[in-house]
Design an enzyme around this catalytic site. Structure first.
Site, mmCIF file in Angstrom:
data_model
loop_
_atom_site.group_PDB
_atom_site.id
_atom_site.type_symbol
_atom_site.label_atom_id
_atom_site.label_comp_id
_atom_site.label_asym_id
_atom_site.label_seq_id
_atom_site.Cartn_x
_atom_site.Cartn_y
_atom_site.Cartn_z
ATOM 1 C CD GLN A 104 -2.788 1.357 2.344
ATOM 2 O OE1 GLN A 104 -2.226 1.673 3.390
ATOM 3 N NE2 GLN A 104 -4.103 1.199 2.259
ATOM 4 C CE1 TYR A 185 -2.569 9.855 7.467
ATOM 5 C CE2 TYR A 185 -3.720 7.881 6.729
ATOM 6 C CZ TYR A 185 -3.129 8.615 7.736
ATOM 7 O OH TYR A 185 -3.086 8.127 9.023
ATOM 8 N NE ARG A 232 -8.309 0.976 3.415
ATOM 9 C CZ ARG A 232 -8.011 1.020 4.705
ATOM 10 N NH1 ARG A 232 -7.016 1.781 5.132
ATOM 11 N NH2 ARG A 232 -8.673 0.301 5.588
ATOM 12 N N GLY A 324 -9.053 -6.057 9.748
ATOM 13 C CA GLY A 324 -7.800 -5.483 10.187
ATOM 14 C C GLY A 324 -7.416 -5.944 11.578
ATOM 15 N NE ARG A 325 -10.522 -2.481 14.827
ATOM 16 C CZ ARG A 325 -11.633 -1.866 15.206
ATOM 17 N NH1 ARG A 325 -11.679 -1.245 16.376
ATOM 18 N NH2 ARG A 325 -12.710 -1.883 14.448
#
Length: 367
Positions: A104, A185, A232, A324-325
């Protein structure tokens, strides 16, 4: 024993562009902040990712495309030869374990500190609008710095940073790349009118604000081919400085997704709601309608459990699901989900920083 593979095809192989997935359960990019100041992966990171190679696709944690793109200490990069060699250890380990991994590509834009920037310069952004919050440096948490607006003639250099990072990801042995245009971002900062007040060809209209993301995607596709590139997006997440959504989410991201279709990308990966917090969206926003505009495979992300993933897959709303987590404390998450086995909930204090403890010492293969 439960066999959830009889209830859904999420555990079956798939092909996204030229990327082969052993199943439709994706490891989302999860920042763990366990790198030295040079951002070079080592054997610890190779072990971590290889342990999770049962994911149909691993999306590597957000990786700085340049020294300018860095916003947090202890995060990895992919601009130096040393970093490329480190990532080659990771990709080799994942491939030896039968996995597939993409890189990524990340530029944080305004969410950084001058302490993290080359020569102590101000972070760059589409416009000189301060973010909110703190970021992590070698001296601990500090407020993010006031950014400076990039000059129009500088933007070609940012695109070149992405292109070099894409070339380095190819050298490092990744199976593809994901353009990180999410979570407020740099690319997302250009997309949103809340953070982009420019008056040149990269600001103002929807078409202009989408220009940089499309030019970066084109540059990366030039290196990899379209069928090994994903992207993404997070249309409503307010992460990285409490960034408000665009004033017209449906128009902005609808236009962007339709334009992305011309590339024939391997997949679209969307954070549905606010990253890692809520799946709620503002009034008038329909993320399913947006994802439905994309011509290729769609990866859904954000606060999924298996039952929700099975339901949305059966409804044709997702082609794969990203966790994810859950991959932090369950390196063998895919098999645990397939068997209906108990899942480990990793404590938050294990998420960021440190060494092997809380990183590569989770039970693997005991049900």
């Amino acid at each position: 024993m439960t066999d959830n593979s009889t209830r859904t095809d999420l555990f079956s192989p798939a092909r996204f562009g030229a990327i082969e997935l052993s199943n439709r359960i994706v490891m989302a990019p999860v920042t763990r902040s366990r790198y030295d100041e040079d951002g070079v992966p080592n054997e610890l990171h190779a072990t971590y990712y290889a342990q999770r190679a049962g994911a149909g696709l691993i999306i590597g944690e957000a990786t700085n495309i340049s020294a300018q793109g860095r916003g947090y200490a202890a995060t990895p990069g992919i601009w130096s030869d040393e970093q490329v060699a480190g990532w080659k250890k990771v990709t080799d380990a994942v491939h030896a374990a039968g996995g597939t991994i993409v890189s990524q590509l990340w530029h944080v834009g305004r969410f950084s500190s001058a302490q993290l920037q080359p020569d102590g310069q101000a972070p760059v952004a589409p416009s000189a609008i301060a973010a909110e919050g703190n970021t992590y440096t070698v001296d601990g948490f500090v407020p993010v710095s006031m950014p400076r607006a990039q000059e129009t003639e500088e933007i070609a250099g940012v695109i070149q940073q992405y292109k070099i990072a894409a070339m380095n990801a190819l050298r490092a042995g990744f199976d593809g790349v994901e353009v990180h245009a999410a979570n407020s971002y740099l690319l997302d900062q250009f997309l949103r009118d809340s953070t982009n007040h420019r008056t040149d060809r990269y600001g103002g209209s929807i078409e202009n604000r989408a220009r940089l993301t499309l030019e970066v995607t084109e540059a990366v596709v030039d290196i990899w081919g379209s069928d090994k590139v994903g992207i993404r997006l997070s249309p409503v997440t307010p992460d990285a400085g409490n960034t408000p959504p665009d004033s017209n989410v449906m128009a902005m991201y609808g236009y962007l997704i339709k334009q992305l279709n011309r590339f024939g990308l391997a997949y679209l990966h969307v954070v549905e709601g606010a990253t890692a917090t809520s799946r709620e969206v503002p009034a008038g926003v329909d993320l399913d309608a947006l994802s439905g505009l994309f011509d290729g495979p769609f990866i859904g992300n954000n606060n999924y459990d298996l039952e929700m993933a099975i339901k949305r897959r059966a409804q044709g709303k997702i082609d794969a699901v990203a966790f994810g987590r859950l991959f932090i404390g369950n390196p063998d998450l895919v098999e645990r989900l397939r068997r209906g086995a108990a899942l480990t909930v990793a404590p938050r204090e294990s998420y960021y920083g440190g060494g092997a403890k809380g990183y590569i010492d989770w039970p693997n293969g005991s049900y």
